[in-house]
Design an enzyme around this catalytic site. Structure first.
Site, PDB file in Angstrom:
ATOM      1  CG  ASP A  44      97.844  66.991  59.277  1.00 19.47           C
ATOM      2  OD1 ASP A  44      98.662  66.835  60.198  1.00 19.47           O
ATOM      3  OD2 ASP A  44      96.640  66.659  59.356  1.00 19.47           O
ATOM      4  CG  HIS A 186      97.321  71.798  56.714  1.00 18.65           C
ATOM      5  ND1 HIS A 186      96.380  72.393  57.528  1.00 18.65           N
ATOM      6  CD2 HIS A 186      96.843  70.564  56.398  1.00 18.65           C
ATOM      7  CE1 HIS A 186      95.351  71.555  57.683  1.00 18.65           C
ATOM      8  NE2 HIS A 186      95.607  70.437  57.013  1.00 18.65           N
TER       9      HIS A 186
HETATM   10 ZN    ZN Z   1      95.452  66.452  55.339  1.00 11.93          ZN
END
Ligand code: ZN
Length: 614
Positions: A44, A186
């Site tokens: 992400d 992430h």
């Molecule tokens: Zn996010």
């Protein structure tokens, strides 16, 4: 009434059961009913400066992932988004500003999503659909009712943003991963990248496959529904398998092959036959097609272009025969030799493509001005077309098109032996001429006229011993055509300019005792002509050897191309010929017939309006 309600309830129960019953039925008929252990890694908030390293690592491991991209970051890293897509990962979205969607109204949500869709579509250069992960996983019924696509949450959170430690990221994944997990990472944290890659290595060793979200759900027979949220996709005994690389079968036909492509059930195939990337330049396969020349076939199969497709198939189609024929000019005819048995040469002389219906070569082709195209054909064989520009004088050119203003000059210069190709049939007409090349062409023009041993004493500091131009420089130095520079150099690789060309040519005229006249120069750029060259330029202009361009400029310091030099030398040859004619008036029968068409005069040499005419 109560009975009706009971009936309806029963019916709706049956309908709810139906999809899983169908899945079980399909599972019974597939060999992959047990299925692989699948994990969807997701990244992400990127792309970021670290995403490239992650992509390198994923490629090295053959692992696929899904990237939930923040729209405004995609604008900073469009190349990275393209790469994610091109390498078979899934491009998905994560809003434009990383906004919590539960805090926005319908309009606000749509603005966030639409802006990101637009940016991603622009990056990919093609239309696609992008599933959503709501930032922070923040989702409720009104968000789901608005987004118009599935919302993908997660079942395993690595908390990489909290620990910022590669070993922790790795152990959080490896210790907790289960078949069917969707794992949250992430790619904006540097520490996440080695941690996630190390986890892939360990889990691959345990038999896990890393797939995109689209592949995970498709393989387990689940269709993602718009407005629904998803956390994982646990094994259900069904696996339809990864998209299989297409298989190629060929059947020989005259002049090529007929190609059939096959892929797994339900998969489509994209392919290209021009060597280009099939994703962007390919065609959707709709049935067998014919390939009539040697080429590279590239193809992949897919269920969804964005996130569920096979590796690429790349195959050189084996159409080229081992020996291509050679072409030569024999007795003023274009003649093919080294012909392969059982194969035909198909050719055209009008510039059209030589298809299966073109003439078959049976006898040498009399020389002509035009284009000669040919290829080899046979059962299962069809070569690329070769194109030659050919001339009635019996020359073959690869890079001197008959339609160019310099074709005739180059043709004459080659016939006169002034130009050797830089490779077989290659003459580089647009390349600048060097001093070494120019002196060599003058030397060739004076064939038979040689230099004495004394010439070798007139050495320049930079003329390479035994070089291809050494003899020409000896001759030119001994005969005063070149003097070199004050520092004792000749500068063979320096491009020759137009005024230098005039100086050398004028000295050649003197050497040959050709009649010289002088004219007043009327060029718009007279003042730019160097003092040391002015007299020579006047002689060459008066002799009609060199002209101004269409703007009446002489351009003294402009370097001359090989095509321009060819034009000047052909004029020089004609001038020499004309000067010699009066000396042989006693044999009139050898003069050309009066009605015979003469060579085109200089004024007929066609030049494009913006081209430089020497
Ligand atoms: Zn996010």
């Amino acid at each position: 009434m109560k009975r009706w309600i009971a009936m309806l309830l029963l019916l709706s129960c049956l309908l709810t059961l139906l999809p899983s019953a169908m899945i079980t039925a399909s599972a019974a008929t597939t060999e992959r009913s047990k299925g692989g252990k699948l994990i969807a890694l997701t990244f992400d908030d990127g792309p970021s400066q670290y995403t490239k390293t992650l992509l390198d690592g994923l490629a090295a491991r053959g692992a696929k992932a899904t990237f939930f991209i923040v729209g405004q970051n995609a604008e900073y890293y469009p190349e990275t988004v393209r790469r994610i897509f091109n390498e078979g990962h899934q491009v998905a979205q994560h809003s434009y500003t990383h906004a919590s969607l539960t805090g926005l109204g319908t309009g606000g949500i749509l603005t966030e999503l639409n802006r990101t869709d637009e940016v991603l579509t622009k990056c990919l250069g093609m239309q696609s659909s992008f599933i959503l992960r709501p930032p922070y996983g923040a989702c409720n019924d009104s968000v789901l009712a608005t987004i118009g696509r599935p919302a993908i949450i997660w079942s395993l959170d690595t908390e990489d943003w909290k620990y910022r430690n590669s070993a922790t990221v790795c152990s959080n994944i490896v210790n907790n991963a289960k078949d069917g997990d969707i794992i949250l990472c992430h790619d904006i944290h540097q520490t996440t990248i080695p941690g996630a890659l190390a986890a892939i290595d360990k889990l691959q060793a345990q038999g896990y496959e890393f797939v995109t979200i689209n592949e995970l759900y498709r393989r387990r027979g689940v269709s993602l529904v718009n407005g629904k949220s998803y956390y994982s996709c646990r094994p259900n005994g069904y696996d339809s398998g990864a998209a299989m690389v297409p298989e190629v079968t060929t059947e020989p036909i005259y002049g090529g092959v007929k190609v059939t492509l096959t892929a797994g059930e339900g998969a489509k195939i994209y392919y290209s036959t021009n060597g280009l990337e099939p994703l962007k330049n390919g065609k959707l396969y709709s049935g067998p097609f014919e390939l009539t020349e040697g080429t590279t076939l590239r193809a992949f199969s897919f269920y969804n272009l964005n996130g569920d497709r096979s590796k690429e198939l790349k195959k050189e189609m084996p159409l080229e025969p081992e020996n291509m024929p050679e072409i030569q000019v024999i007795d003023n005819c274009f003649t093919f030799t080294n012909l392969a048995e059982g194969l035909d040469i198909r050719y055209t002389t009008d510039g059209s493509e030589p298809g299966a219906n073109a003439s078959t070569y049976e006898a040498p082709i009399p020389c002509y001005n035009g284009v000669l195209k040919y290829r080899m054909c046979g059962l299962g064989v069809g070569t690329k077309t070769k194109t030659f520009y050919v001339s009635a004088r019996g020359n073959l050119f690869i890079d001197v098109p008959t339609t160019e203003w310099f074709f005739d000059s180059m043709d004459q210069a080659v016939s006169a032996g002034l130009f050797n190709g830089t490779a077989q049939y290659v003459y580089e007409p647009q390349t600048s001429m060097t001093r070494a090349m120019f002196v060599t062409t003058l030397y060739r023009m004076m064939d038979g006229k040689s230099f004495t041993e004394n010439a070798k004493k007139l050495t320049f500091t930079d003329v390479e011993k035994d070089s291809w131009y050494e003899k020409a420089v000896f001759w030119a130095a001994e005969n005063g055509i070149v003097n070199g520079y004050e520092d004792g150099s000749f500068r063979p690789n320096l491009k020759i300019n137009r005024e230098e060309m005039c100086v050398m040519l004028d000295r050649l005229f003197s050497l040959m005792h050709l009649k010289e006249s002088v004219t007043e120069l009327k060029f718009a750029d007279n003042s730019r002509i160097s003092e040391w060259a002015a007299e020579n330029v006047k002689h060459m202009v008066a002799a009609g050897i060199i002209l101004g361009n269409d703007k009446n400029c002489f351009e003294p310091q402009k370097s001359a191309t090989r095509a321009e030099v060819a034009t000047v030398l052909v004029r020089t040859l004609k001038f020499i010929e004309a000067s010699e004619e009066p000396e042989t008036p006693s044999e009139p029968e050898e003069l050309p017939e009066p009605e015979a068409p003469t060579e085109p005069s200089d004024s007929e040499i066609i030049t494009p309006p913006d081209a430089f005419e020497p």
